[in-house]
Motif scaffolding. Sequence first.
Motif, short mmCIF file in Angstrom:
data_model
loop_
_atom_site.label_atom_id
_atom_site.label_comp_id
_atom_site.label_asym_id
_atom_site.label_seq_id
_atom_site.Cartn_x
_atom_site.Cartn_y
_atom_site.Cartn_z
N ILE A 183 0.87 -1.24 -0.15
CA ILE A 183 0.26 -0.12 0.02
C ILE A 183 0.71 1.37 -0.15
O ILE A 183 0.56 2.40 -0.51
CB ILE A 183 -0.92 -0.09 1.24
N ILE A 191 -4.29 2.50 5.21
CA ILE A 191 -5.17 3.15 4.44
C ILE A 191 -5.29 4.71 5.26
O ILE A 191 -5.41 5.62 4.39
CB ILE A 191 -6.40 2.42 4.08
N GLY A 235 -7.54 2.19 -1.13
CA GLY A 235 -8.61 2.62 -0.10
C GLY A 235 -9.52 3.52 -0.68
O GLY A 235 -10.23 4.45 -0.32
#
Lengths: 183, 237
Positions: A43, A88, A150
């Motif tokens: 991420i 996120i 996200g």
Amino acid sequence: MFSENDHATLVLMLKRVSTGDRAAFEEIYRRTSVKLFGVCLRILPVRQEAEDVLQEAYLSVWQKAGSFDAERGSAMTWLITLTRNRAIDRLRAKGRITTAPVELAVDVADPQPDAPSLIEASQDERRLAHCLGTLEGGDAVLIRTAFFSGSTYADLAERASLPLGTIKSRIRRALLKLRACLS
Amino acid sequence: MSAHMLPEDDELLAAELAFGLIDGAERDAAQARLIRDDAFAAAHARWQDYAAAMFHDAGEAPRPSVWTAIEARLPVNDDVRPAVSRATLRWWQAGTMAASAAALVLGVLVMQKPAQVIVRVPVGEAPTAPMVAVLTGKQGLVTVSFDSASGRMTSAANGLDLGDHAAELWVIPADGKPRSMGVMNASAPGWARVPQPAISALSAGVTLAVSVEPIGGSPTGLPTGPVILSGKMATTS
């Protein structure tokens, strides 16, 4: 790869952490930090940031271990979910939930994991990768984009310049197909 | 499966929550429902497993400094001395040394025959030198290194699969009474802080052994299952 034994140990260690047991906490870190750092890096590709989030994630584990309920899910999933959410949150806090247009044409190739990268994957992970592969290209991209960046339905609609209802029904159809393939 | 008994809309809501597709009031309502609706919670747990499986990478080891930082941020309690972060730092340095020493021993072993291991024990080493042991026996191979300065050990196992049992590591000094060094992680190399009674028993030449125990370790504080691996501790230079 995690065996049943590893899962049982994690559950036990989380229980001990909830009573403030540091040795158990260290044991959890020892067993899971490689996987969870991978989650952070997926991420947040900048290492420094991924490491910061990994720290925050483990501090949350320390604080929230008592809220893990083994009756309601696997320990590893709990840890991965918690870590993904922290990553996120970090994206969101910095206003970095990407707004770049997303290309959703049906002929868009899904960047599927190649076989070598799945050698170490668990059975669940391989099965999911297979089932995502059975979706129409654009649909798998949508689901991956949402999960790893996200993006909610609303974000995706904006990024794809499509009405919210269109995005929603498209993803819902894909989720049902995914479930049929997985079950 | 109960999965198919949930109405399609509910099943989808559970999926949307797990994949982070909904927000605001819609998400809050779905989250509240997890508490009072078991079937919905079960569907959500299943979708969370699927979502977690999206991370199919094997992962990557973070730098040791990450653990140091986490440990430093834990609330202080009685057994933490002020020098803890420096001690931890030293552990990592020493740990790396000990690990490479263990790797070296392992390397030599792999080239030779691993059935019977004779590790040369240097005499007159400084008392803080890391110690290593290679344990062989019925199943697999275990290497252990111990840093006496920090009281920590690193361990790695090869070919050790005990199913739903744990591998517990013991030190057996001259008095013959085993002291637990802790439960090993059989699936990945790892480290642990060794309990004080075991630390006092550790020296060059003592026997280390691995026994088969219930998950979480021996309930009695003494080995309850068969000993499957053993070896002797040696200091490194």
